[in-house]
Enzyme design. Structure first.
Site, PDB file in Angstrom:
ATOM      1  N   CYS A 243       0.856  -1.186   0.000  1.00  0.00           N
ATOM      2  CA  CYS A 243       0.000   0.000   0.000  1.00  0.00           C
ATOM      3  C   CYS A 243       0.894   1.239   0.000  1.00  0.00           C
ATOM      4  CB  CYS A 243      -0.884  -0.011   1.249  1.00  0.00           C
ATOM      5  SG  CYS A 243      -1.991   1.400   1.374  1.00  0.00           S
TER       6      CYS A 243
ATOM      7  N   HIS B   5      -8.858  -4.054  -2.242  1.00  0.00           N
ATOM      8  CA  HIS B   5      -7.899  -3.301  -1.414  1.00  0.00           C
ATOM      9  C   HIS B   5      -8.316  -1.822  -1.340  1.00  0.00           C
ATOM     10  CE1 HIS B   5      -3.674  -2.266  -0.017  1.00  0.00           C
ATOM     11  NE2 HIS B   5      -4.143  -1.089  -0.416  1.00  0.00           N
ATOM     12  N   GLU B   6      -8.652  -1.238  -2.497  1.00  0.00           N
ATOM     13  CA  GLU B   6      -9.038   0.187  -2.519  1.00  0.00           C
ATOM     14  C   GLU B   6     -10.385   0.392  -1.831  1.00  0.00           C
ATOM     15  OE1 GLU B   6      -6.773   2.231  -3.176  1.00  0.00           O
ATOM     16  OE2 GLU B   6      -5.485   0.625  -3.938  1.00  0.00           O
TER      17      GLU B   6
ATOM     18  N   HIS C 161     -10.057   0.871   1.720  1.00  0.00           N
ATOM     19  CA  HIS C 161      -9.671   2.246   2.071  1.00  0.00           C
ATOM     20  C   HIS C 161     -10.888   3.147   2.257  1.00  0.00           C
ATOM     21  CE1 HIS C 161      -5.297   2.447   1.948  1.00  0.00           C
ATOM     22  NE2 HIS C 161      -5.256   1.814   0.786  1.00  0.00           N
TER      23      HIS C 161
HETATM   24 NI    NI Z   1      -3.612   0.934  -0.152  1.00  0.00          NI
END
Ligand code: NI
Length: 188
Positions: free
Chosen positions: A100, A142-143, A146
């Site tokens: 990341c 993954h995003e 966030h």
């Molecule tokens: Ni990330």
């Protein structure tokens, strides 16, 4: 314009992102800046949280893997996701070593399901509902974490996380060698 990437430990990375609408101020400029920032840092995904805005916006761009024969599914994988909602995740969990831009120099195995169905708006606020699988799904997951205020280190084994504690603390303080611009929450 290249924006500083917010480092691990900043509270903005822990906020639940809010939906935006087409009147969000300077949205097209923000998206362009995010692409520039991500490409400069050699990333393949970036969420608005990582440039300090807790809104439901993230971008992906697999262009840097264009010549990588290992990831043909990333060819042309360049997209903007606004107000995304994952509708379904399916299949058998598989592990992959994730990194990341907010947590530089750390990579850890993360288990996720291989196929997702997601609804979102693109940069023109056109609504989509698509299925992704494999590496593109992994990048989106993954995003998507966030924009829900989650990080990949939340998904690793507690023992691994304990072992990483001092390195994560060093990142928050800015004690990490990187070649892109960052903002560190605990830097003196
Ligand atoms: Ni990330």
């Amino acid at each position: 314009m290249i924006l500083p990437i917010i480092a691990y430990g900043d509270p903005v990375l822990r906020k639940t992102g809010i939906d935006i609408d087409i009147n969000y101020p300077d949205l097209q400029k923000l998206i362009a800046d995010m692409f520039e920032t991500m490409n400069n840092a050699k990333g393949i995904g970036l969420a608005a949280h990582q440039v300090g805005k807790s809104i439901r916006l993230f971008i992906v761009d697999g262009s840097s893997y264009e010549d990588d024969e290992e990831y043909p599914e990333l060819h042309g994988f360049k997209k903007v996701f606004i107000n995304a909602r994952i509708l379904e995740e399916n299949g058998e969990a598989w592990g992959y070593s994730e990194g990341c831009l907010s947590i530089p120099k750390i990579r850890e195995n993360v288990n996720r399901l291989p196929t997702i169905r997601i609804k979102y708006c693109d940069e023109h606020f056109v609504a989509h509902e698509d299925t992704f699988t494999g590496i593109p799904a992994r990048i989106i997951q993954h995003e998507y974490d966030h924009i829900d205020g989650k990080l990949f280190v939340d998904r690793i084994k507690p023992l691994r996380r304990t072992l990483l504690k001092s390195r994560l603390n060093d990142i928050s303080k800015g004690n990490v060698d990187i070649n892109y611009k960052m903002k560190f929450p605990l830097k003196k």
